[in-house]
Enzyme design. Sequence first.
Site, PDB file in Angstrom:
ATOM      1  N   THR A  29       0.859  -1.169   0.000  1.00 23.32           N
ATOM      2  CA  THR A  29       0.000   0.000   0.000  1.00 23.32           C
ATOM      3  C   THR A  29       0.900   1.225   0.000  1.00 23.32           C
ATOM      4  O   THR A  29       2.054   1.151  -0.406  1.00 23.32           O
ATOM      5  CB  THR A  29      -0.975  -0.038   1.204  1.00 23.32           C
ATOM      6  N   THR A  74      -4.753   2.093  -0.184  1.00 22.92           N
ATOM      7  CA  THR A  74      -4.286   0.838  -0.768  1.00 22.92           C
ATOM      8  C   THR A  74      -5.205   0.309  -1.855  1.00 22.92           C
ATOM      9  O   THR A  74      -6.382   0.688  -1.923  1.00 22.92           O
ATOM     10  CB  THR A  74      -4.186  -0.229   0.351  1.00 22.92           C
ATOM     11  N   GLU A 100      -4.552  -3.056  -1.858  1.00 21.97           N
ATOM     12  CA  GLU A 100      -4.227  -4.290  -1.136  1.00 21.97           C
ATOM     13  C   GLU A 100      -2.932  -4.921  -1.657  1.00 21.97           C
ATOM     14  O   GLU A 100      -1.876  -4.389  -1.402  1.00 21.97           O
ATOM     15  CB  GLU A 100      -5.381  -5.293  -1.151  1.00 21.97           C
ATOM     16  N   GLU A 144      -9.300  -6.400  -1.759  1.00 23.12           N
ATOM     17  CA  GLU A 144      -9.317  -6.307  -0.294  1.00 23.12           C
ATOM     18  C   GLU A 144     -10.177  -7.369   0.384  1.00 23.12           C
ATOM     19  O   GLU A 144     -10.002  -7.615   1.587  1.00 23.12           O
ATOM     20  CB  GLU A 144      -9.774  -4.919   0.131  1.00 23.12           C
ATOM     21  N   SER A 188      -8.019  -4.925   8.818  1.00 21.96           N
ATOM     22  CA  SER A 188      -6.874  -4.294   8.171  1.00 21.96           C
ATOM     23  C   SER A 188      -5.787  -4.084   9.214  1.00 21.96           C
ATOM     24  O   SER A 188      -6.008  -4.306  10.408  1.00 21.96           O
ATOM     25  CB  SER A 188      -7.311  -2.951   7.575  1.00 21.96           C
ATOM     26  N   GLY A 206       0.914  -4.282   4.790  1.00 19.16           N
ATOM     27  CA  GLY A 206       0.077  -5.308   5.395  1.00 19.16           C
ATOM     28  C   GLY A 206       0.342  -5.385   6.886  1.00 19.16           C
ATOM     29  O   GLY A 206       0.469  -4.354   7.573  1.00 19.16           O
TER      30      GLY A 206
END
Length: 559
Positions: free
Chosen positions: A373, A391, A393, A412, A434, A456
Amino acid sequence: MPRTKRCCIERETAKGKYGMVATAHPLATEIGAKILEEGGNAIDAAVAIQFALNVGEPMMTGIGGSGFMMVYHKDSGDIKIFDGHSEAPAGAHPDMFLDENGEVIPFRERSTHATAVGIPGILKAMDAALKEYGSKPLADLIEPAAQACEEGIPLNWVILNSLDDFGYRLGDEARNFFFAEGDKFEEGQLLKKPHLAKTFRILQKEGVDAFYEGEIAEAIVNTLQGLGGFMTMDDLKNYRHTVDEPIRGTYKGYEIASASPPTAGGQSLLYILKLLENFDLASYGPKSWEKYYLFVEIMRLAFSDKIAYIADPKFNDIPLKGLGDERYLAERLKYINFEFRNPDIDFGNPWKYQEGKGRPVIRQPKESERSETTHFTVTDRWGNIAACTSTVEHPFGSGIMVPGYGFLLNNELTDFDAVPGGVNEPEPGKRPVSCKCPTVLFKDGKPVLTLGSPGGPTIIASVFQTIVNIVDFGMDLKDAIEEPRIFSTPGMLLSWEQGIDPLAKGKLESMNFEFGDDPHIIGNVQAIQFNQETGEMYGAADSSREGTAIGIDFLPGVE
């Protein structure tokens, strides 16, 4: 071969008196700084930066994705999280990532399928923040990015590396764009994006409603349904962002505000710091095995509980009070022994310390692919702060580019559990957990640091280690960002960055810690530090991308 950093102190650090911008891409930083120079505030600049990053870092972020934007409004003292996190369409269901035999669909397959795409929320969140705190029209803030699309921008080594490493994720439309006629781009080559420019021009004219109800919405739905997805026009039309209170805590005399669920970032950050607060880290030293030991074992504790308990609060009771209870944290500290990797570390039972009862904890398959991201932060002459982690993802998201409109769609929904039954199973209207972690630190009620990172789950590691490097080890901001990081989930394998002391690494290996064969980059921190006595701001960008910081030292008519 592992990717290495390309440090350029002149580009990556800056000082300023009237504003500061730090992002992972020079185009975005330059556009944000220009907005500040033209009288815009931090929120205006943040919106312009987000559109610019869609041009410069399309593999990391874009209007087809999501984000959490933290705004500190100086005059009111308010801190708000504009939550534009992706949401599951009405067609989502708990078994959506299982095949006809009830087995988990391999990650690469399920993460590049149309059913992985969540309803994008970043535009709604940005628009809401702009309407509440901004000073410039949305169309004006889109204009610099639209012009960059039309004129072209030089491709940097970051996107070229991403194409090399993750080009396999691209669908037909995106592959035809990035690998036209089999040609391979070269660093510095100018790339124009006429389709994305068209999309930006539509948004300038019609506003974000065009994305959720109009022409762009129809293109998204037609694309996804043509590829076997189930997103509908109603899904897009009914999407609602939220405006959330930050999660708050303290660390060694600093007050901390960070993002709250459905991101686990803020809660996990505070959890880790509260456990670390029990140790005199400075006495060990920044290169010591003791430091790395504490970081790893406490991350294992934090991520065990994160996986078990954090999810969308609209769908689940979350034991935030229990997780932060001093008695519970004291229980968790007992796993720290300074002798070996503790094989007994697992999730605990924070429900003992608050009312409620969660769902069963369902073990999930281990995934090897890293999500990515971007993070950016900006402050203005009035003292407002905007810090945003946004993001699509995984690199290039789902790999699905909307034909004729030039933007990629996220994947996502793969942040949901693949195996259903737990708190984070897919459900219609639900937001997947998240790890995004835009954060502001205060001292005596005044901001002293804002930061965040992509990566992440490694986001949390990057943010807390940067904070510790400043607070405990007294590092300057740039050194704190560049200090080699380490990362661990509850599993066996540790990730590590080049430059970790080999003696400390060897000591941990003798304690039954298993390191990956090669170092690799962890996170990409962008940060701004504030000197409340002099009024000076210091910005720093991580060298793991083409990060750029620009400070505003002069404004016409301002002394």
